[in-house]
Write a protein that holds these residues in place. Structure first.
Motif, PDB file in Angstrom:
ATOM      1  N   LEU A  46      -7.257  -7.857  -7.053  1.00 32.62           N
ATOM      2  CA  LEU A  46      -6.020  -7.927  -6.278  1.00 32.62           C
ATOM      3  C   LEU A  46      -5.118  -9.042  -6.799  1.00 32.62           C
ATOM      4  CD1 LEU A  46      -7.352  -7.360  -2.642  1.00 32.62           C
ATOM      5  CD2 LEU A  46      -6.020  -5.768  -4.025  1.00 32.62           C
ATOM      6  N   SER A  91      -3.654   2.487  -1.097  1.00 33.55           N
ATOM      7  CA  SER A  91      -4.893   2.014  -0.465  1.00 33.55           C
ATOM      8  C   SER A  91      -5.895   3.140  -0.251  1.00 33.55           C
ATOM      9  CB  SER A  91      -4.572   1.330   0.870  1.00 33.55           C
ATOM     10  OG  SER A  91      -3.937   2.237   1.754  1.00 33.55           O
ATOM     11  N   LEU A  97       0.634  -1.315  -2.249  1.00 30.12           N
ATOM     12  CA  LEU A  97      -0.657  -1.296  -1.550  1.00 30.12           C
ATOM     13  C   LEU A  97      -0.688  -0.222  -0.479  1.00 30.12           C
ATOM     14  CD1 LEU A  97      -1.475  -5.109  -1.118  1.00 30.12           C
ATOM     15  CD2 LEU A  97      -2.439  -3.507  -2.781  1.00 30.12           C
TER      16      LEU A  97
END
Length: 242
Positions: A149, A182, A178
């Motif tokens: 990340l 995700s 994101l």
């Protein structure tokens, strides 16, 4: 959240089965599906890969992801339900009250007509159970994931800084990335998703040289969404018999 309940509702054994059903639904109902309904279905399908066929989303989130008004999303979902493409499970929060995020179950493309599909299940509220406290090992991000990340954010910062130094904008674009990806991790390679996210950044700023863009974050959201749609379509093409 609702992992066990979602698993019970899973309508497909694999993501490939889910993709095949989506392709069939769109083909069979192309004359009855509005552009907004197709966009909503694509968003639901992208968020229904962890538990194949089950997407857990708020209306506001769907509206933001497709760049449409909440009312448009409600109408699109109703159309998908009426056509027998999805089933909606309404969630209520027993403690705080009010609606939570809904579960949308994408249905198999069975050889039935929409008029004979059971509609009552789609409108019957399902009471959500209080969330269980997170176990300690679930609340800790692994070092490898944290490093990835951090590296991804650094790549985003570098890409944005190539055009403009704006930390707030970088954070917005990274947050949009994101939100879109995700639920796709584990289905597509992480480096593939990152490459698409960064390319969308470059395309967004290149577009500013051709025209005035007042909302860069909103423009990036649209570019990224279209690129992910193409990735998703490529997966469909790979499943199509030659």
């Amino acid at each position: 959240m609702y992992t066990k309940e979602a698993a019970k509702m899973a309508s497909f054994r694999s993501v490939d089965e889910l993709n095949g059903a989506i392709r069939t639904h769109i083909y069979r109902n192309k004359s009855d599906l509005t552009p907004a309904a197709i966009e909503v279905l694509k968003v639901l399908s992208r968020h229904a890969v962890k538990t194949p066929g089950v997407a857990y989303l708020k209306l506001a989130t769907i509206a933001e992801l497709i760049g449409k008004h909440r009312v448009t999303v409600i109408r699109a979902i109703k159309r998908l339900v009426d056509l027998g493409i999805i089933r909606k499970e309404i969630k209520y929060r027993p403690v705080s009250g009010g609606n939570g995020a809904n579960m949308y179950v994408i249905l198999p493309a069975a050889d039935v007509t929409p008029s004979v599909l059971p509609r009552q299940e789609a409108e019957k509220p399902t009471e959500a159970k209080p969330e269980a406290p997170e176990r300690e090992n679930e609340s800790v991000i692994s070092q490898s994931k944290l490093k990835f990340l951090q590296n991804t954010y650094a790549a985003f910062k570098s890409a944005v800084n190539t055009f403009v130094c704006d930390r707030k904008l970088t954070n917005k674009l990274y947050g949009i990335y994101l939100a879109h990806t995700s639920y796709l991790k584990g289905v597509y390679a992480a480096d593939t998703l990152q490459e698409i996210g960064l390319e969308a950044v470059r395309q967004t700023f290149i577009a500013t040289k051709r025209k005035a863009i007042r909302n860069l974050a909103g423009y990036y959201n649209g570019v990224l969404d279209r690129m992910l749609d193409r990735l998703y379509a490529a997966r469909f093409d790979s499943l199509t018999p030659r």
